[in-house]
Scaffold this active site. Structure first.
Site, PDB file in Angstrom:
ATOM      1  N   ARG A 104       0.873  -1.175   0.000  1.00 28.49           N
ATOM      2  CA  ARG A 104       0.000   0.000   0.000  1.00 28.49           C
ATOM      3  C   ARG A 104       0.901   1.214   0.000  1.00 28.49           C
ATOM      4  O   ARG A 104       2.113   1.118   0.189  1.00 28.49           O
ATOM      5  CB  ARG A 104      -0.922   0.016   1.227  1.00 28.49           C
ATOM      6  CG  ARG A 104      -0.198   0.111   2.567  1.00 28.49           C
ATOM      7  CD  ARG A 104      -1.124   0.566   3.674  1.00 28.49           C
ATOM      8  NE  ARG A 104      -0.506   0.529   4.986  1.00 28.49           N
ATOM      9  CZ  ARG A 104       0.296   1.468   5.487  1.00 28.49           C
ATOM     10  NH1 ARG A 104       0.626   2.525   4.748  1.00 28.49           N
ATOM     11  NH2 ARG A 104       0.784   1.358   6.706  1.00 28.49           N
ATOM     12  N   GLY A 106       1.950   4.954   1.741  1.00 24.08           N
ATOM     13  CA  GLY A 106       1.899   5.592   3.035  1.00 24.08           C
ATOM     14  C   GLY A 106       2.899   5.095   4.054  1.00 24.08           C
ATOM     15  O   GLY A 106       3.648   4.141   3.844  1.00 24.08           O
ATOM     16  N   ILE A 172      -6.461   5.612   6.026  1.00 23.44           N
ATOM     17  CA  ILE A 172      -6.748   4.961   4.745  1.00 23.44           C
ATOM     18  C   ILE A 172      -5.431   4.682   4.032  1.00 23.44           C
ATOM     19  O   ILE A 172      -4.567   5.550   3.936  1.00 23.44           O
ATOM     20  CB  ILE A 172      -7.646   5.848   3.855  1.00 23.44           C
ATOM     21  CG1 ILE A 172      -8.993   6.099   4.535  1.00 23.44           C
ATOM     22  CG2 ILE A 172      -7.853   5.204   2.481  1.00 23.44           C
ATOM     23  CD1 ILE A 172      -9.864   7.124   3.820  1.00 23.44           C
ATOM     24  N   GLY A 173      -5.272   3.482   3.547  1.00 21.50           N
ATOM     25  CA  GLY A 173      -4.105   3.098   2.756  1.00 21.50           C
ATOM     26  C   GLY A 173      -4.517   2.048   1.751  1.00 21.50           C
ATOM     27  O   GLY A 173      -5.088   1.023   2.122  1.00 21.50           O
ATOM     28  N   GLY A 184      -7.276  -0.840   2.652  1.00 21.14           N
ATOM     29  CA  GLY A 184      -8.457   0.000   2.770  1.00 21.14           C
ATOM     30  C   GLY A 184      -8.409   0.952   3.934  1.00 21.14           C
ATOM     31  O   GLY A 184      -7.563   1.826   3.985  1.00 21.14           O
ATOM     32  N   PHE A 185      -9.319   0.756   4.932  1.00 20.44           N
ATOM     33  CA  PHE A 185      -9.401   1.725   6.016  1.00 20.44           C
ATOM     34  C   PHE A 185      -9.291   1.049   7.375  1.00 20.44           C
ATOM     35  O   PHE A 185      -9.560  -0.141   7.535  1.00 20.44           O
ATOM     36  CB  PHE A 185     -10.707   2.528   5.943  1.00 20.44           C
ATOM     37  CG  PHE A 185     -11.968   1.740   6.158  1.00 20.44           C
ATOM     38  CD1 PHE A 185     -12.411   1.426   7.433  1.00 20.44           C
ATOM     39  CD2 PHE A 185     -12.738   1.315   5.077  1.00 20.44           C
ATOM     40  CE1 PHE A 185     -13.588   0.704   7.644  1.00 20.44           C
ATOM     41  CE2 PHE A 185     -13.914   0.598   5.269  1.00 20.44           C
ATOM     42  CZ  PHE A 185     -14.336   0.292   6.555  1.00 20.44           C
ATOM     43  N   CYS A 202       1.353   7.641  10.355  1.00 21.36           N
ATOM     44  CA  CYS A 202       1.194   8.196   9.008  1.00 21.36           C
ATOM     45  C   CYS A 202       2.271   9.217   8.674  1.00 21.36           C
ATOM     46  O   CYS A 202       2.121  10.001   7.729  1.00 21.36           O
ATOM     47  CB  CYS A 202      -0.187   8.817   8.821  1.00 21.36           C
ATOM     48  SG  CYS A 202      -1.520   7.717   9.269  1.00 21.36           S
TER      49      CYS A 202
END
Length: 250
Positions: A104, A106, A172-173, A184-185, A202
């Site tokens: 993902r 982030g 969220i990623g 997702g979240f 984050c």
């Protein structure tokens, strides 16, 4: 094609169709295809990742496989996206729980008990192939969900996720393969938030993490939250489709 999105991560009713991991097909309409929503309960991160990979492959190879949203809770774990900058981990050797680097976008985040995870596995080729609108759809879903608890949540300019004033309540990623989403979240519902103190969540310095429980003083169980999210996402998947229809007409 392999595409990854570099975004910041940043008791159930016995009548509920999301109970006990059962698939819940949403009613088909002219605007959206069937949707399976599954409540998996508490599951370790490695098993959840393997399940996502399996469903993504099935969704890619068989057009009859429905889009799926996995709702679950993790054993304590830290994750980070595929980024060369890992300063948000503050070095991983001190972390009290396992650590995974995943596909993902982030920086580092924490998942654990009391956090509702949502992993949409959706073929965006049926929804306009617009990653940013997809992310805004997830944010909108979470904001509407939190409104059910009279929490006034919002977006923050330039920061993916959902906030209550300056406190972060959901991260969220997203990863995408062949336009099929995964990850997702993560929505903080209840429980201990102190594991976030071991990282820079984050990659945002001095961010305050919050939860539904902290904001309202009410005890909300994860199965209850999952039932509510299942009902909401089944109603609101058409908004993602309508966005795609609108884009196609421009």
């Amino acid at each position: 094609m392999r595409l990854e999105v570099a975004e910041q991560f940043g008791g159930a009713s016995s009548a509920s169709p999301v109970r006990a991991g059962l698939a819940v097909p949403a009613q088909s309409s002219a605007l959206h295809a069937p949707l399976d929503v599954r409540w998996l309960g508490r599951i370790n991160f490695a098993d959840a990742l393997q399940l996502q990979e399996k469903i993504v492959a099935q969704r890619r190879n068989d057009p009859n496989v429905a889009d799926t949203i996995l709702l679950l809770e993790h054993d304590p774990v830290y994750t980070i996206g595929r980024t060369p900058d890992q300063t948000s981990l503050r070095g991983a050797s001190h972390l009290p729980y396992p650590f995974f680097q995943i596909n993902r976008g982030g920086q580092a985040t924490y998942h654990g008990p009391g956090q509702l995870m949502g992993y949409p596995i959706i073929d965006l080729r049926n929804y306009g192939q617009d990653l940013h609108k997809y992310l805004r759809w997830i944010e909108g879903l979470l904001i509407e969900f939190l409104a059910e608890f009279e929490i006034k949540a919002q977006r923050r300019e330039g920061l993916t996720g959902v906030w209550v004033q300056l406190r972060k309540i959901a991260s969220i990623g997203v990863g995408v393969r062949h336009w099929i989403t995964m990850h997702g979240f993560a929505l903080n519902v209840c429980g201990d938030l102190s594991p976030f103190d071991q990282i820079t969540p984050c990659g945002i310095s001095n961010v305050a993490m919050t939860s539904i429980e902290k904001e309202t003083g009410k005890v909300v169980t994860l199965p209850t939250a999952a039932v509510m999210m299942e009902k909401l996402v089944t109603r609101r998947i058409d908004r993602l489709q309508m966005t795609a229809v609108h884009s196609a007409r421009l």
